[in-house]
Design an enzyme around this catalytic site. Structure first.
Site, PDB file in Angstrom:
ATOM      1  N   TYR A 287     -47.846 -76.581  13.082  1.00 51.48           N
ATOM      2  CA  TYR A 287     -48.941 -77.383  12.542  1.00 51.48           C
ATOM      3  C   TYR A 287     -50.244 -76.594  12.665  1.00 51.48           C
ATOM      4  CZ  TYR A 287     -51.117 -81.806  11.230  1.00 51.48           C
ATOM      5  OH  TYR A 287     -51.781 -82.794  10.556  1.00 51.48           O
ATOM      6  N   PRO A 288     -51.154 -76.733  11.707  1.00 48.68           N
ATOM      7  CA  PRO A 288     -52.403 -75.953  11.764  1.00 48.68           C
ATOM      8  C   PRO A 288     -53.251 -76.215  13.014  1.00 48.68           C
ATOM      9  CG  PRO A 288     -52.154 -76.962   9.603  1.00 48.68           C
ATOM     10  CD  PRO A 288     -51.059 -77.507  10.469  1.00 48.68           C
TER      11      PRO A 288
END
Length: 103
Positions: free
Chosen positions: A40-41
């Site tokens: 996930y960013p």
């Protein structure tokens, strides 16, 4: 890196603008799983508690908190608070109270 594991901890009484809550329900969604996988960013700072959403009951509040009291239900307004736990301390401005008639 050490694999995720269960840790027992104690929480202090809330101070100033803090609120102690009991987590009643916290979902697991795909973004949570992607965060754990590192895909996930948004990357949490470790050590970290997973989870972004929950329904919680206010247990007690710090001296400078108004508008929240024990027994009220709240939901988080911020992400990355770590909601996969039994109890947590959050700042008042990170929580949204919702009417008892919704419960």
């Amino acid at each position: 890196m050490e694999p995720p594991h269960l840790v027992e901890d104690t929480l202090p009484d809330p101070k100033d603008n803090q609120v102690l809550v009991k987590i009643l329900a916290a979902p697991i969604n795909p973004a949570d799983m992607n965060t754990i996988q590192g895909k996930y960013p948004v990357k949490p700072k470790f050590p970290a508690v997973g989870g972004n959403e929950c329904v919680a009951e206010v247990i007690c509040v710090g001296d400078n908190v108004s508008g929240l009291e024990a027994g009220q239900h709240v939901i988080p307004l911020a992400t990355g608070l770590g909601t996969w736990t039994t109890h947590a301390i959050y700042n008042k401005d990170q929580l949204l109270r919702y009417p008892k008639k919704w419960v």
